[in-house]
Enzyme design. Structure first.
Site, PDB file in Angstrom:
ATOM      1  N   HIS A  70       0.861  -1.194   0.000  1.00 22.24           N
ATOM      2  CA  HIS A  70       0.000   0.000   0.000  1.00 22.24           C
ATOM      3  C   HIS A  70       0.892   1.237   0.000  1.00 22.24           C
ATOM      4  O   HIS A  70       1.595   1.503   0.974  1.00 22.24           O
ATOM      5  CB  HIS A  70      -0.882  -0.034   1.254  1.00 22.24           C
ATOM      6  CG  HIS A  70      -1.856   1.107   1.360  1.00 22.24           C
ATOM      7  ND1 HIS A  70      -2.765   1.200   2.385  1.00 22.24           N
ATOM      8  CD2 HIS A  70      -2.068   2.201   0.588  1.00 22.24           C
ATOM      9  CE1 HIS A  70      -3.486   2.301   2.240  1.00 22.24           C
ATOM     10  NE2 HIS A  70      -3.078   2.937   1.160  1.00 22.24           N
ATOM     11  N   GLU A  80      -2.125  -1.404  -3.525  1.00 26.91           N
ATOM     12  CA  GLU A  80      -3.262  -0.744  -2.859  1.00 26.91           C
ATOM     13  C   GLU A  80      -3.002   0.744  -2.900  1.00 26.91           C
ATOM     14  O   GLU A  80      -1.891   1.188  -2.562  1.00 26.91           O
ATOM     15  CB  GLU A  80      -3.349  -1.170  -1.392  1.00 26.91           C
ATOM     16  CG  GLU A  80      -3.842  -2.560  -1.176  1.00 26.91           C
ATOM     17  CD  GLU A  80      -3.840  -2.913   0.310  1.00 26.91           C
ATOM     18  OE1 GLU A  80      -3.567  -2.046   1.152  1.00 26.91           O
ATOM     19  OE2 GLU A  80      -4.092  -4.070   0.606  1.00 26.91           O
ATOM     20  N   HIS A  87      -8.182  -7.810   5.796  1.00 29.48           N
ATOM     21  CA  HIS A  87      -8.069  -6.874   6.910  1.00 29.48           C
ATOM     22  C   HIS A  87      -8.371  -7.565   8.240  1.00 29.48           C
ATOM     23  O   HIS A  87      -9.465  -8.046   8.454  1.00 29.48           O
ATOM     24  CB  HIS A  87      -8.955  -5.643   6.759  1.00 29.48           C
ATOM     25  CG  HIS A  87      -8.437  -4.505   7.588  1.00 29.48           C
ATOM     26  ND1 HIS A  87      -7.507  -3.611   7.132  1.00 29.48           N
ATOM     27  CD2 HIS A  87      -8.673  -4.180   8.882  1.00 29.48           C
ATOM     28  CE1 HIS A  87      -7.217  -2.763   8.096  1.00 29.48           C
ATOM     29  NE2 HIS A  87      -7.899  -3.087   9.166  1.00 29.48           N
TER      30      HIS A  87
HETATM   31  N1  PXP Z   1      -6.495  -5.417   2.528  1.00 26.79           N
HETATM   32  C1  PXP Z   1      -6.466  -4.064   2.553  1.00 26.79           C
HETATM   33  C2  PXP Z   1      -7.222  -3.341   1.512  1.00 26.79           C
HETATM   34  C3  PXP Z   1      -5.708  -3.373   3.512  1.00 26.79           C
HETATM   35  O1  PXP Z   1      -5.699  -2.033   3.513  1.00 26.79           O
HETATM   36  C4  PXP Z   1      -4.992  -4.110   4.458  1.00 26.79           C
HETATM   37  C5  PXP Z   1      -4.171  -3.396   5.493  1.00 26.79           C
HETATM   38  O2  PXP Z   1      -3.145  -2.682   4.913  1.00 26.79           O
HETATM   39  C6  PXP Z   1      -5.025  -5.517   4.379  1.00 26.79           C
HETATM   40  C7  PXP Z   1      -5.808  -6.142   3.427  1.00 26.79           C
HETATM   41  C8  PXP Z   1      -4.232  -6.375   5.309  1.00 26.79           C
HETATM   42  O3  PXP Z   1      -4.714  -6.222   6.592  1.00 26.79           O
HETATM   43  P1  PXP Z   1      -3.908  -6.854   7.794  1.00 26.79           P
HETATM   44  O4  PXP Z   1      -2.561  -6.201   7.822  1.00 26.79           O
HETATM   45  O5  PXP Z   1      -4.757  -6.544   8.982  1.00 26.79           O
HETATM   46  O6  PXP Z   1      -3.785  -8.330   7.510  1.00 26.79           O
END
Ligand code: PXP
Length: 241
Positions: free
Chosen positions: A43, A70, A191
């Site tokens: 990201h 992202e 997430h």
């Molecule tokens: N998907 C998206 C769109 C995210 O923004 C994030 C966090 O950066 C994740 C997945 C991954 O989340 P986590 O780090 O909680 O596994």
């Protein structure tokens, strides 16, 4: 086969905590690839608090797995995506003050802008995805604007305090996943997913891709990144390790 795309942002978080050159998310991505994951995610935030432009360019160059970028729906990010050409762009909402992404994108409200951006990325051969809450209106709009995929936000499920609450969120993810798949979207989830809570989501067969970062990186501190990725892959394949 469910795919696992590993988010390497947290490697960059450690690096940026000292403003130094290690650990390198690009090295980490190589280990993730060798451990058998199916994709790499990063990201690039507007404030460059962890992943920086150099990481995105090098990940694109070095990683052979599908690279998912992202990003927020801004002109700056669109110009980087057009130059780097990741395999996939996932649009995420972004607020400066948040610790990590909170809440899903409002595709309904930002329809016009997102539709133009999706169209542009698709013309460059980039797959598009919308990170949204499992809300049927948002899912439908994602399809209408031409997105290929949706990533259903599992944060509320992950934060549930009781089993009943988790079940309620799981059911809403299931409903969204069924609806999205029927509309012709590819369904992803991400997430807050961990080695513990993933088992409540894997029964949702419509979900074909998992996007996980923090939990894998946290475990890697104890067992190494290779083992941490393999452990999550085993859970996704239904073989508990
Ligand atoms: N998907 C998206 C769109 C995210 O923004 C994030 C966090 O950066 C994740 C997945 C991954 O989340 P986590 O780090 O909680 O596994």
């Amino acid at each position: 086969m469910r795919h696992l795309s590993v988010n390497v942002d947290y490697v960059a978080v450690i690096r940026e905590s000292r403003k130094t050159v290690e650990p390198d998310p690009v090295f980490a991505a190589g280990i993730v690839e060798m451990a058998g994951a199916h994709g790499i995610t990063a990201h690039l935030r507007e404030d460059r608090r962890h992943i920086v432009d150099r990481d995105v360019r090098m990940l694109r160059e070095v990683v052979k797995l599908p690279f998912n970028l992202e990003m927020a729906a801004t002109d700056e990010m669109m110009s980087i995506a057009s130059e780097v050409v990741p395999d996939q762009v996932t649009f995420v909402p972004e607020k400066r003050e948040e610790i990590t992404t909170e809440g899903g994108l409002d595709v309904v409200r930002n329809r016009g802008k997102l539709e133009r951006m999706v169209h542009h990325l698709k013309s460059r051969g980039i797959v598009t995805s919308m990170f949204i809450d499992p809300d049927l209106e948002q899912i439908e709009m994602s399809k209408l604007i031409g997105s290929d995929c949706v990533e259903l936000h599992t944060g509320e499920y992950a934060n549930a305090k009781t089993q009943e609450e988790a079940k309620k969120h799981m059911e809403s993810l299931k409903k969204g996943a069924v609806f999205g798949l029927e509309m012709g979207l590819e369904i992803h989830a991400g997430h807050g997913l961990t080695y513990k809570n993933i088992s409540g989501i894997t029964p949702v067969e419509e979900i074909s891709g998992y996007y996980i970062g923090h939990s894998i990186m946290a475990r890697s501190v104890y067992v190494g990144l290779d083992n941490a990725v393999r452990d999550m892959l085993a859970l996704l394949a239904g073989q508990v390790r």
